[in-house]
Motif scaffolding. Sequence first.
Motif, mmCIF file in Angstrom:
data_model
loop_
_atom_site.group_PDB
_atom_site.id
_atom_site.type_symbol
_atom_site.label_atom_id
_atom_site.label_comp_id
_atom_site.label_asym_id
_atom_site.label_seq_id
_atom_site.Cartn_x
_atom_site.Cartn_y
_atom_site.Cartn_z
ATOM 1 N N GLY A 172 0.808 -1.212 0.000
ATOM 2 C CA GLY A 172 0.000 0.000 0.000
ATOM 3 C C GLY A 172 0.840 1.260 0.000
ATOM 4 N N ASP A 173 0.175 2.378 0.242
ATOM 5 C CA ASP A 173 0.841 3.671 0.252
ATOM 6 C C ASP A 173 1.349 3.991 1.653
ATOM 7 N N TYR A 174 2.530 4.565 1.703
ATOM 8 C CA TYR A 174 3.158 4.961 2.962
ATOM 9 C C TYR A 174 3.762 6.347 2.770
ATOM 10 N N VAL A 175 3.839 7.103 3.860
ATOM 11 C CA VAL A 175 4.584 8.362 3.839
ATOM 12 C C VAL A 175 5.957 8.092 4.428
ATOM 13 N N GLU A 176 6.986 8.571 3.757
ATOM 14 C CA GLU A 176 8.337 8.407 4.266
ATOM 15 C C GLU A 176 9.083 9.731 4.191
ATOM 16 N N VAL A 177 10.045 9.884 5.073
ATOM 17 C CA VAL A 177 10.910 11.051 5.042
ATOM 18 C C VAL A 177 12.310 10.623 5.461
ATOM 19 N N CYS A 178 13.309 11.151 4.775
ATOM 20 C CA CYS A 178 14.704 10.882 5.120
ATOM 21 C C CYS A 178 15.310 12.154 5.723
ATOM 22 N N TYR A 179 16.159 11.981 6.685
ATOM 23 C CA TYR A 179 16.799 13.135 7.322
ATOM 24 C C TYR A 179 18.190 12.734 7.806
ATOM 25 N N ASP B 170 -1.292 16.527 7.246
ATOM 26 C CA ASP B 170 -2.375 17.497 7.464
ATOM 27 C C ASP B 170 -2.640 18.298 6.199
ATOM 28 N N ARG B 171 -1.587 18.706 5.512
ATOM 29 C CA ARG B 171 -1.759 19.480 4.276
ATOM 30 C C ARG B 171 -2.432 18.650 3.192
ATOM 31 N N GLU B 172 -2.054 17.358 3.134
ATOM 32 C CA GLU B 172 -2.561 16.487 2.072
ATOM 33 C C GLU B 172 -3.850 15.767 2.456
ATOM 34 N N GLY B 173 -4.297 15.945 3.678
ATOM 35 C CA GLY B 173 -5.520 15.290 4.126
ATOM 36 C C GLY B 173 -5.369 13.790 4.267
ATOM 37 N N LEU B 174 -4.218 13.334 4.761
ATOM 38 C CA LEU B 174 -3.943 11.906 4.885
ATOM 39 C C LEU B 174 -4.155 11.438 6.318
ATOM 40 N N ARG B 175 -4.703 10.246 6.459
ATOM 41 C CA ARG B 175 -4.840 9.615 7.766
ATOM 42 C C ARG B 175 -3.732 8.590 7.917
ATOM 43 N N LEU B 176 -3.029 8.630 9.040
ATOM 44 C CA LEU B 176 -1.826 7.824 9.211
ATOM 45 C C LEU B 176 -2.060 6.643 10.141
ATOM 46 N N GLY B 177 -1.267 5.579 9.940
ATOM 47 C CA GLY B 177 -1.363 4.376 10.755
ATOM 48 C C GLY B 177 -0.709 4.553 12.116
ATOM 49 N N GLU B 178 -0.764 3.483 12.913
ATOM 50 C CA GLU B 178 -0.270 3.530 14.277
ATOM 51 C C GLU B 178 1.217 3.231 14.367
ATOM 52 N N PHE B 179 1.741 2.374 13.465
ATOM 53 C CA PHE B 179 3.152 1.989 13.524
ATOM 54 C C PHE B 179 4.005 2.954 12.700
#
Length: 271
Positions: A209-216, A235-244
């Motif tokens: 599925g789809d996931y949000v990721e960020v590298c830093y 919040d900007r994209e209107g996405l609901r995020l999972g618990e893990f």
Amino acid sequence: MDQRSELYFTTGEFAEILGVKKHTLFHYDEIGLFSPAVKEDNGYRYYFVWQMDAFEVIRALQKLGMPLSEIKEYMKSRSPERFLDLMGQQEEKLDREIERLKSMKQFIRSEKQSVREAMEAVFDTPRVVHLEACWLLFSRVNGREERKLAEEIAEHVRLREQYLVTQSDVGAVCLGSDLEQGIYDRYVKVYSRIARNVAALRPVRRAEGDYVEVCYRGYEGSMERPYRLIRDFADREGLRLGEFWYEDFLLDELTVKSYGEYVVKATVEVL
């Protein structure tokens, strides 16, 4: 042997054919492991052509790590039945070694992929990615006691290595409910991607599925930075995020010299 048959070879000839040193043949004879077919009074030694097969068996068993003493014991009392039993044991060892090497190769591929990903990453810029399903091996940890955490991570590594299924280095998991309360340093699980479902390990299949990721860049022992970046993006994209929330090192002590140079990736499922 007045007229030596062409099926017999001197020690030097036999050693050359087999690609070993004469000393090896002398040593094997001295310990009673492998002796020439003919020993003449004048000291000449001759090996029969069919002895090559026996020598190759000895060499193969040595390569598998079998001590010369055990090989000698087998050669003394060899029989078709004992041969089949011994070959069965060695075949099992080979299968385990093949699995170990396959696992090592998978791990190397994963590490190379992580380094390439770090080198190409755009830092502090969350994005949505589509991930394939995969098997994850989880271990619960106590993220607040450093000594206990280290012991639990070591046990996790021992467990995954026991079954030769490792596909990645160890990552960590925080809960979204903790992050929302400002608890950024509570790691509740560690995990590794594994190659297949092993019932004894009771792995979990992470959904495709789809996931949000960020590298830093820079490791601080806290998920605050990636949480705020991903939370603002969601919040900007209107996405609901999972618990893990998954944390993985793309660059660590294997490739860089300080925590400040680490490259870390945080990932969370889009519901």
